[in-house]
Design an enzyme around this catalytic site. Structure first.
Site, mmCIF file in Angstrom:
data_model
loop_
_atom_site.group_PDB
_atom_site.id
_atom_site.type_symbol
_atom_site.label_atom_id
_atom_site.label_comp_id
_atom_site.label_asym_id
_atom_site.label_seq_id
_atom_site.Cartn_x
_atom_site.Cartn_y
_atom_site.Cartn_z
ATOM 1 N N SER A 31 16.579 2.134 14.220
ATOM 2 C CA SER A 31 15.189 2.501 13.948
ATOM 3 C C SER A 31 14.773 3.793 14.632
ATOM 4 O O SER A 31 13.672 4.281 14.401
ATOM 5 C CB SER A 31 14.248 1.362 14.353
ATOM 6 O OG SER A 31 14.478 0.961 15.696
ATOM 7 N N ASN A 119 11.254 -7.188 22.240
ATOM 8 C CA ASN A 119 10.259 -7.793 21.342
ATOM 9 C C ASN A 119 8.836 -7.608 21.854
ATOM 10 O O ASN A 119 7.932 -7.221 21.110
ATOM 11 C CB ASN A 119 10.566 -9.277 21.139
ATOM 12 C CG ASN A 119 11.930 -9.493 20.510
ATOM 13 O OD1 ASN A 119 12.575 -8.537 20.084
ATOM 14 N ND2 ASN A 119 12.380 -10.739 20.459
ATOM 15 N N THR A 164 -23.814 4.951 -15.339
ATOM 16 C CA THR A 164 -23.170 3.640 -15.211
ATOM 17 C C THR A 164 -22.295 3.521 -16.450
ATOM 18 O O THR A 164 -22.658 4.043 -17.515
ATOM 19 C CB THR A 164 -24.185 2.467 -15.170
ATOM 20 O OG1 THR A 164 -24.886 2.438 -16.414
ATOM 21 C CG2 THR A 164 -25.177 2.612 -14.027
ATOM 22 N N HIS A 165 -21.149 2.899 -16.312
ATOM 23 C CA HIS A 165 -20.170 2.813 -17.415
ATOM 24 C C HIS A 165 -19.775 4.199 -17.916
ATOM 25 O O HIS A 165 -19.380 4.354 -19.062
ATOM 26 C CB HIS A 165 -20.712 1.999 -18.594
ATOM 27 C CG HIS A 165 -21.323 0.691 -18.194
ATOM 28 N ND1 HIS A 165 -20.601 -0.473 -18.057
ATOM 29 C CD2 HIS A 165 -22.603 0.379 -17.860
ATOM 30 C CE1 HIS A 165 -21.401 -1.451 -17.685
ATOM 31 N NE2 HIS A 165 -22.618 -0.963 -17.534
ATOM 32 N N SER A 286 -2.679 27.256 -14.081
ATOM 33 C CA SER A 286 -1.624 26.718 -14.938
ATOM 34 C C SER A 286 -0.576 27.796 -15.120
ATOM 35 O O SER A 286 -0.893 28.978 -15.228
ATOM 36 C CB SER A 286 -2.216 26.326 -16.288
ATOM 37 O OG SER A 286 -1.199 26.298 -17.274
ATOM 38 N N LYS A 292 -6.892 28.270 -17.098
ATOM 39 C CA LYS A 292 -7.094 27.011 -16.381
ATOM 40 C C LYS A 292 -7.449 27.197 -14.904
ATOM 41 O O LYS A 292 -6.956 28.071 -14.225
ATOM 42 C CB LYS A 292 -5.825 26.142 -16.465
ATOM 43 C CG LYS A 292 -5.515 25.594 -17.827
ATOM 44 C CD LYS A 292 -6.595 24.671 -18.383
ATOM 45 C CE LYS A 292 -6.682 23.350 -17.671
ATOM 46 N NZ LYS A 292 -5.519 22.496 -17.898
ATOM 47 N N ASN A 294 -7.571 24.192 -12.165
ATOM 48 C CA ASN A 294 -7.387 22.738 -12.099
ATOM 49 C C ASN A 294 -7.783 22.145 -10.744
ATOM 50 O O ASN A 294 -7.573 22.764 -9.706
ATOM 51 C CB ASN A 294 -5.927 22.390 -12.382
ATOM 52 C CG ASN A 294 -5.528 22.714 -13.807
ATOM 53 O OD1 ASN A 294 -6.359 22.653 -14.713
ATOM 54 N ND2 ASN A 294 -4.281 23.092 -14.005
ATOM 55 N N GLU A 299 -7.190 15.593 -7.533
ATOM 56 C CA GLU A 299 -6.251 14.676 -8.193
ATOM 57 C C GLU A 299 -5.276 14.069 -7.192
ATOM 58 O O GLU A 299 -4.920 12.895 -7.275
ATOM 59 C CB GLU A 299 -5.517 15.397 -9.323
ATOM 60 C CG GLU A 299 -6.427 15.619 -10.522
ATOM 61 C CD GLU A 299 -5.904 16.632 -11.510
ATOM 62 O OE1 GLU A 299 -6.347 16.597 -12.659
ATOM 63 O OE2 GLU A 299 -5.059 17.472 -11.139
ATOM 64 N N TYR A 326 10.122 -13.463 16.844
ATOM 65 C CA TYR A 326 10.482 -12.149 16.322
ATOM 66 C C TYR A 326 11.616 -12.258 15.294
ATOM 67 O O TYR A 326 12.554 -13.037 15.455
ATOM 68 C CB TYR A 326 10.931 -11.228 17.470
ATOM 69 C CG TYR A 326 11.371 -9.863 16.972
ATOM 70 C CD1 TYR A 326 10.444 -8.855 16.752
ATOM 71 C CD2 TYR A 326 12.707 -9.614 16.655
ATOM 72 C CE1 TYR A 326 10.842 -7.619 16.260
ATOM 73 C CE2 TYR A 326 13.113 -8.382 16.160
ATOM 74 C CZ TYR A 326 12.170 -7.389 15.964
ATOM 75 O OH TYR A 326 12.561 -6.169 15.467
ATOM 76 N N GLN A 331 10.746 -4.881 11.933
ATOM 77 C CA GLN A 331 11.020 -3.462 12.141
ATOM 78 C C GLN A 331 10.513 -2.623 10.968
ATOM 79 O O GLN A 331 10.294 -1.427 11.098
ATOM 80 C CB GLN A 331 12.533 -3.264 12.338
ATOM 81 C CG GLN A 331 12.944 -1.832 12.584
ATOM 82 C CD GLN A 331 14.383 -1.733 13.079
ATOM 83 O OE1 GLN A 331 14.660 -2.039 14.226
ATOM 84 N NE2 GLN A 331 15.296 -1.333 12.206
ATOM 85 N N LYS A 334 6.844 -0.287 10.891
ATOM 86 C CA LYS A 334 6.468 1.015 11.441
ATOM 87 C C LYS A 334 6.342 2.115 10.387
ATOM 88 O O LYS A 334 5.332 2.819 10.350
ATOM 89 C CB LYS A 334 7.477 1.422 12.525
ATOM 90 C CG LYS A 334 7.163 0.700 13.839
ATOM 91 C CD LYS A 334 8.205 0.908 14.898
ATOM 92 C CE LYS A 334 9.353 -0.066 14.765
ATOM 93 N NZ LYS A 334 8.929 -1.488 14.899
HETATM 94 N N1 ARG Z 1 13.598 -1.666 16.713
HETATM 95 C C1 ARG Z 1 13.064 -2.979 16.835
HETATM 96 C C2 ARG Z 1 11.772 -3.118 16.025
HETATM 97 O O1 ARG Z 1 11.245 -2.135 15.670
HETATM 98 C C3 ARG Z 1 12.773 -3.268 18.270
HETATM 99 C C4 ARG Z 1 12.844 -4.711 18.598
HETATM 100 C C5 ARG Z 1 14.218 -5.158 18.523
HETATM 101 N N2 ARG Z 1 14.339 -6.492 18.938
HETATM 102 C C6 ARG Z 1 15.423 -7.236 18.656
HETATM 103 N N3 ARG Z 1 15.446 -8.438 19.087
HETATM 104 N N4 ARG Z 1 16.385 -6.756 17.945
HETATM 105 O O2 ARG Z 1 11.312 -4.187 15.734
#
Ligand code: ARG
Length: 476
Positions: A31, A119, A164-165, A286, A292, A294, A299, A326, A331, A334
């Site tokens: 990650s 975790n 409206t509409h 364009s 044009k 635009n 958009e 967990y 993961q 993120k």
């Molecule tokens: N990279 C992991 C995450 O974003 C960190 C936690 C990892 N924990 C584990 N038990 N593998 O969730």
């Protein structure tokens, strides 16, 4: 060196393993390529944890001090140049920081993870990140609101057709239209603040799932990291990602609001409407059609919403049915959150730029406000004021519109004899008087109850918003 020989070499968990990871799985599992954005939070959390370990008697004051100083240096270096994060082969940001710490303090670094798990660590890092992200989202919302209030102030009295509409309905002021979006964005701020208040508990000290076995003062730790208090259930704390979905939802609703504004303004700038003009700063041409101009900025604002909603739904589906506590599924939280926050922030900034680069064509708006029977309700209301029950008045005004459509004119220009036959109640009103009664300005002025579109109310609301924005800006 074979894969087997490197097994666990740079990992935080090598002991139990003999064989090496398949390189494709290793890449799949890593990650760092995205969670490196959490480096500052990971260092702050680790500094907090070192202090807590000292409090629990696990680290001596000297050990804690060396670790904290080293972490601060790592932070300062990354602040100056974060590129080592991009080239590192560490599994995740937590491994990166711990390895960097070991490079500075040697074996002492091995004590930092006592009683802590990645975790509770990642859960804490992410909440710290959410807090900072919340602040910048709030600034973005305020900036967009400010730009809309400025536009509303300039056009507090500009009459334009309201819909409206997407059918012409009644006359409104352009300022009232802009302030409608200010209301939406203020609700977004309030939702954001709610979400930030709810996520403000510290998971650190929850361990992997069951709590930490060391005498950590979690109240103090939570306070040191700026949280209102510690989380109260370790199983929940390490696996709770409600706040990820909540922030993704806040971002999605911002996106929905901006997409509606974009759609309104795209229509307003169309050749068909021509209510709003765009400066060149926010327009594109364009490659083929020389004439044009635009509204690409608008958009894209409308289109980005899809990505926000998609990512938000993704966070919910990812969490559905995962068992306590967990799981690695988490993961996936993120990238979704980062993309939502980045996109919402960018859209808010673009919204502010667009709002500063559009203007209403007052002449055109005024002229169009007098067309399309926007005043038919006011004709019915006039009959009501003369004693006709509204349902009946509505029918008479509808018939008047039908006659006007047939004659190709507006209701106030109907042949007087024809009008008198239909509405004898108004026989004493000349066409000239009726034109004044039913003028866009008169229709606007009547809508003076709180929340209405009358220029007086809009001017009042503009000054209220200006006061609020000023006090909020001064506070931060
Ligand atoms: N990279 C992991 C995450 O974003 C960190 C936690 C990892 N924990 C584990 N038990 N593998 O969730």
């Amino acid at each position: 060196m074979t894969q087997t020989e490197t097994a666990g070499g740079s990992k935080l968990w090598g002991g139990r393993f003999e064989g090496a990871q398949d390189p494709r799985f290793e890449a799949f599992n890593r990650s760092l390529p995205f969670d490196r954005r959490l480096w500052a939070e990971d260092i702050v959390g680790s500094i907090g944890w070192a202090g807590a370990l000292h409090g629990a008697g696990v680290l001596t004051a000297e050990e804690a001090k060396s670790i904290i100083t080293a972490l601060e240096h790592i932070g300062a270096e990354l602040d100056h140049d974060a590129s080592p994060l991009a080239t590192s082969t560490a599994e995740d940001v937590h491994a990166y920081v711990e390895t960097a710490l070991a490079a500075r303090v040697g074996d002492l670094a091995k004590k930092l993870h006592t009683g802590r798990s990645r975790n509770d660590q990642v859960a804490t890092d992410l909440k710290l990140w959410c807090r900072a992200a919340g602040e910048t989202l709030d600034e973005g919302l305020l900036e967009a609101m400010q730009a809309l209030v400025t536009l509303a102030e300039r056009h507090a009295t500009t009459a334009m057709p309201g819909y409206t509409h997407l059918q012409r309905a009644q006359v409104i002021t352009a300022g009232h239209h802009a302030l409608a979006y200010v209301e939406m964005l203020e609700r977004d701020r309030s939702r954001l603040h709610d979400a930030l208040a709810r996520l403000n508990t510290c998971p650190l000290g929850s361990g992997a799932l069951a709590g930490t076995a060391f005498a950590i003062d979690r109240e103090e730790l939570a306070g040191a990291l700026g949280f209102a208090g510690p989380t109260s259930n370790s199983l929940d704390a390490v696996s709770d990602r409600d706040h990820v979905s909540e922030l993704a939802f806040v971002c999605s609703l911002i996106g929905v609001h901006l997409s509606r504004l974009a759609e309104d303004w795209i229509f307003f700038t169309s050749t068909e409407a021509r209510f709003l003009t765009m400066s060149d700063a926010i327009s594109t041409g364009s490659s083929l059609m020389p004439q044009k101009k635009n509204p690409d900025a608008l958009e894209l604002l409308r289109g980005k919403c899809g990505r926000l909603i998609g990512r938000m739904v993704g966070t919910l589906v990812m969490q559905k049915g995962i068992p306590l506590a967990y799981d690695k599924d988490l993961q996936e939280d993120k990238e979704a959150l980062f993309e939502c926050v980045d996109t919402a922030k960018e859209c808010l900034a673009i919204c502010a730029i667009v709002a500063r680069n559009v203007d209403y064509d007052i002449e055109r708006c005024t002229a169009e406000s007098a067309k399309g029977h926007l005043n038919a309700t006011d004709l019915a209301d006039l009959l009501v004021r003369r004693g006709t029950p509204f349902r009946h008045a509505h029918e008479l005004a509808g018939k008047a519109v039908r006659l006007a459509l047939a004659a190709g004119c507006e209701v106030e220009r109907l042949d007087k004899a024809q009008r008198d036959a239909l509405m004898p109640q108004l026989a004493d009103i000349s066409n000239a008087q009726l034109a004044i009664e039913l003028s866009p300005q008169a229709c606007l002025a009547r809508r003076a109850a709180h929340g209405g579109t009358s220029p007086a109310r809009v001017i009042e609301q503009v000054s209220l918003w200006k006061e609020r924005l000023e006090s909020w800006n001064n506070r931060s």
